[in-house]
Scaffold this active site. Structure first.
Site, PDB file in Angstrom:
ATOM      1  N   ASP A 124       0.964  -8.384   2.631  1.00 62.52           N
ATOM      2  CA  ASP A 124       0.414  -8.562   3.173  1.00 62.52           C
ATOM      3  C   ASP A 124      -1.169  -9.800   2.491  1.00 62.52           C
ATOM      4  O   ASP A 124      -1.423  -9.713   1.550  1.00 62.52           O
ATOM      5  CB  ASP A 124      -0.790  -7.226   3.313  1.00 62.52           C
ATOM      6  CG  ASP A 124      -1.923  -7.440   3.653  1.00 62.52           C
ATOM      7  OD1 ASP A 124      -2.435  -8.426   4.064  1.00 62.52           O
ATOM      8  OD2 ASP A 124      -3.166  -5.969   3.353  1.00 62.52           O
TER       9      ASP A 124
ATOM     10  N   ASN B 236      -3.612 -10.832   3.587  1.00 62.36           N
ATOM     11  CA  ASN B 236      -4.758 -10.431   4.122  1.00 62.36           C
ATOM     12  C   ASN B 236      -6.030 -12.284   4.170  1.00 62.36           C
ATOM     13  O   ASN B 236      -7.047 -12.726   3.350  1.00 62.36           O
ATOM     14  CB  ASN B 236      -5.960 -10.257   2.520  1.00 62.36           C
ATOM     15  CG  ASN B 236      -5.842  -8.948   2.974  1.00 62.36           C
ATOM     16  OD1 ASN B 236      -5.933  -8.533   3.738  1.00 62.36           O
ATOM     17  ND2 ASN B 236      -5.636  -8.229   1.606  1.00 62.36           N
TER      18      ASN B 236
ATOM     19  N   GLU C 250       0.261  -1.024  -0.308  1.00 63.55           N
ATOM     20  CA  GLU C 250       0.291  -0.368  -0.157  1.00 63.55           C
ATOM     21  C   GLU C 250       0.808   1.603  -0.215  1.00 63.55           C
ATOM     22  O   GLU C 250       0.917   2.155   1.233  1.00 63.55           O
ATOM     23  CB  GLU C 250      -1.330   0.006   1.364  1.00 63.55           C
ATOM     24  CG  GLU C 250      -2.188  -0.716   1.006  1.00 63.55           C
ATOM     25  CD  GLU C 250      -3.150  -0.467   1.765  1.00 63.55           C
ATOM     26  OE1 GLU C 250      -2.905   0.226   2.414  1.00 63.55           O
ATOM     27  OE2 GLU C 250      -4.448  -1.627   2.688  1.00 63.55           O
TER      28      GLU C 250
END
EC number: 3.1.4.-
Length: 608
Positions: free
Chosen positions: A495, A497, A350
């Site tokens: 990440d 998730n 991100e």
């Protein structure tokens, strides 16, 4: 105080540069023996630039064809000099007329103002001989030549180290490192010289203590005193709160120095938030690891494009103070946290493009790291590596959906997925990417490592999509680490998730997943795309399975991992995560003391 390593080589020249720099930045009462004419001439461009100051105080920047005869350039310089003389004469006459019209004292001289009526003689000399006017510009303007305009001489400096960009952060806080954004042509930041000053309110400073003259916009100019810091990075203390900062810097390349520049912070130093969630973690990472270790960080830093939405402020993070969601504020925390880990590898998710180029690169470069970026849509992935330990050999980034559609490596997987067109459509709509960097040890060329970084699809019901994405990722990593660079270790950060109870995590750790696993129907039977999958790696979560790496108001769980190849790497130590009390001090994340809704994973790995 934050300090950079490897600066001892500059100590011997620093005092000389500072004396010269102060002379350049001082008042105009000190007249230099010879002015400077700066020439920028690079083979890839058709024109060269010439920059110098005329006797009237005006600064001239000229663009001339490299293939042009010198005589034409000198003629143009003479014309500019004549115009400068005319402007000076006109200004003097205008002042005299205003004095007469306002009843001022009459001038003693009654004759006309002397005006230059002919162009000054302009010559270029090299090694005390005049350069012929038919010589081309590219050959005429040599370093060390002397340009003479009338009675004024200029020393020609061809391609000296020059700052092409110089910028301080907009928001500065006490206790947080200030890392200027630098662009240096014909030089490098490591060979440049820096000196920091701080503002002293008018009336509070002794005249002899002030630094270079200020150009403050206030009615009364500020005084400046040295901070005692002569490194690229300065960390303001609490005593600096309310004061602006000034940076005086001289670009260098290890052999010579270019024109100095100064800049001042737009705003004064603000108070910091106090103790941050990562301060205690930094106690474990005070020093850079030895060559046999690889300190690795994986961190979703929360993209500004997501943090600044109305949904984020009112639904996702309503407990977070609005100013703590502002990028200018969070960047200070992110920079301090990352630089304090003294990491060898940093994999970030991100990452806004502007955050990478304007914030992360300047900050981490100042601490010895270099980075590469892979955009997704609105944000992307960044991988940084310590330059003293690694060099970048190659990059092998992919978009999952593009690789799945076009790479023969995934032909069989695509055929299986095509049996359910609805599931295939959902998978191919996702924009997730995989960043792969192959690094080579700077001390042992036989040691190479495959560093993978990703951010898998986020939706809670997207389990089967994450399984497909992970299969594509592992096949591609296998191609790089087994086919292109046989046998090199793998570090896979991101990440994902996925909590430890999901099919994706089971697939990675166990090496396979059955076609009847419940995650193949994570979004209902209509999208079921059951298939058995397996991979050849022996992977482990280096930081284990923490209770959570993501902690927001409505959810907490372990979503982030650093997977390592157990055949080639082992874990030396895991840096403890913040305590639950630290995480929940302000209810949840992000907060005024933590810049993201995720928590960084940090561990020291060791080559086997």
């Amino acid at each position: 105080m934050w300090r950079l390593p490897g600066r001892s080589a500059l100590r011997g020249v620093r005092s000389v540069v500072e004396r010269r720099s102060r002379a350049e930045a001082g008042t105009h009462e000190a007249v230099r023996a010879m002015e400077r004419a700066v020439v920028r001439c690079v083979p890839s461009e058709p024109k060269l630039s010439l920059s110098f100051a005329l006797a009237d105080g005006s600064h001239k920047n000229m663009q001339r064809d490299q293939s042009e005869p010198l005589g034409r350039a000198l003629s143009r310089i003479a014309t500019n000099a004549l115009k400068g003389h005319a402007k000076v004469a006109a200004a003097k006459k205008s002042r005299k007329n205003r004095a007469h019209s306002s009843g001022g004292a009459a001038c003693e001289a009654t004759g006309p103002e002397p005006v230059a009526t002919c162009e000054p003689v302009v010559k270029l000399y090299y090694r005390e001989e005049a350069v012929a006017e038919d010589v081309l510009n590219v050959d005429a303007w040599q370093d060390g030549a002397v340009l003479q305009i009338g009675d004024v001489k200029y020393k020609v400096e061809r391609n000296p180290p020059t700052f092409t960009e110089l910028q301080l952060p907009r928001y500065i806080m006490a206790g947080f490192p200030v890392c200027p954004k630098l662009g240096v042509e014909f030089g490098d930041p490591a060979s440049s010289v820096f000196r920091w000053y701080k503002e002293v309110k008018p009336g509070a400073a002794e005249p002899g203590d002030s630094g270079p003259a200020s150009s403050s916009h206030s009615s009364q100019p500020s005084a400046w005193i040295e901070t005692g810091v002569d490194e690229r990075v300065y960390t303001p203390c609490n005593a600096d709160i309310g004061l602006r900062l000034r940076l005086h810097c001289t670009p260098g390349n290890g052999q010579r120095f270019g024109p100095s520049r100064e800049l001042e912070s737009l705003c004064p130093v603000e108070a910091g938030p106090g103790t941050c969630t990562f301060d205690h973690r930094h106690l474990y990472t005070k020093k850079v690891t030895e060559d046999s270790f690889i300190r690795t960080v994986s961190y979703n830093i929360l993209a500004d494009t997501y943090a600044q939405t109305e949904f984020s402020r009112t639904v996702l993070y309503p407990y977070c103070a609005p100013y703590a969601l502002e990028l200018d504020y969070r960047q200070n925390l992110i920079q301090k946290e990352l630089t304090g880990y003294n990491a060898d590898l940093i994999c970030l998710q991100e990452v806004d493009r502007a955050v990478f180029s304007d914030s992360l690169v300047p900050a981490l470069e100042a601490f010895g790291l270099e980075g590469v970026f892979r955009i997704k849509q609105h944000e992307g992935l960044a991988t940084f590596y310590r330059k003293s330990k690694f060099r970048l050999l190659s990059q092998h980034d992919i978009s999952f959906q593009e690789a799945l559609k076009s790479d023969p490596l995934h032909k069989e997987l695509l055929e299986k997925l095509a049996l359910n067109p609805l599931a295939q459509e959902k998978v191919l709509q996702r924009s997730s990417v995989l960043q792969i960097s192959v690094l080579q040890s700077t001390t042992d060329s036989s040691k190479k490592i495959c560093v993978a970084n990703t951010h898998l699809y986020w939706h809670p019901k997207g389990g089967y999509i994450r399984l497909i994405q992970m299969e594509v990722a592992l096949v591609h990593i296998r191609h790089v680490s087994r086919d292109l660079y046989p046998g090199i270790p793998v570090i896979f950060c991101g990440d994902f998730n996925s909590t430890p109870s999901t099919g994706m995590y089971h697939f990675v750790i166990s090496g396979s997943i059955a076609e009847d696993h419940e995650d193949w129907a994570s979004n209902g039977e209509e999208e079921r795309c059951s298939m058995p999958l397996s991979h050849c790696f022996k992977l482990k979560s280096a930081c284990g399975e923490p209770a959570y790496t993501n902690y927001v108001g409505g959810f907490h769980g372990c979503l982030d991992y650093i997977f390592i190849d157990l055949n080639t790497l082992e874990v030396e130590q895991v840096i403890p995560l913040p305590s639950h009390e630290e995480v929940t001090t302000h209810q949840a994340l992000p907060s005024v003391s933590h810049p993201s809704d995720h928590i960084a994973l940090v561990c020291d790995l060791k080559w086997k």
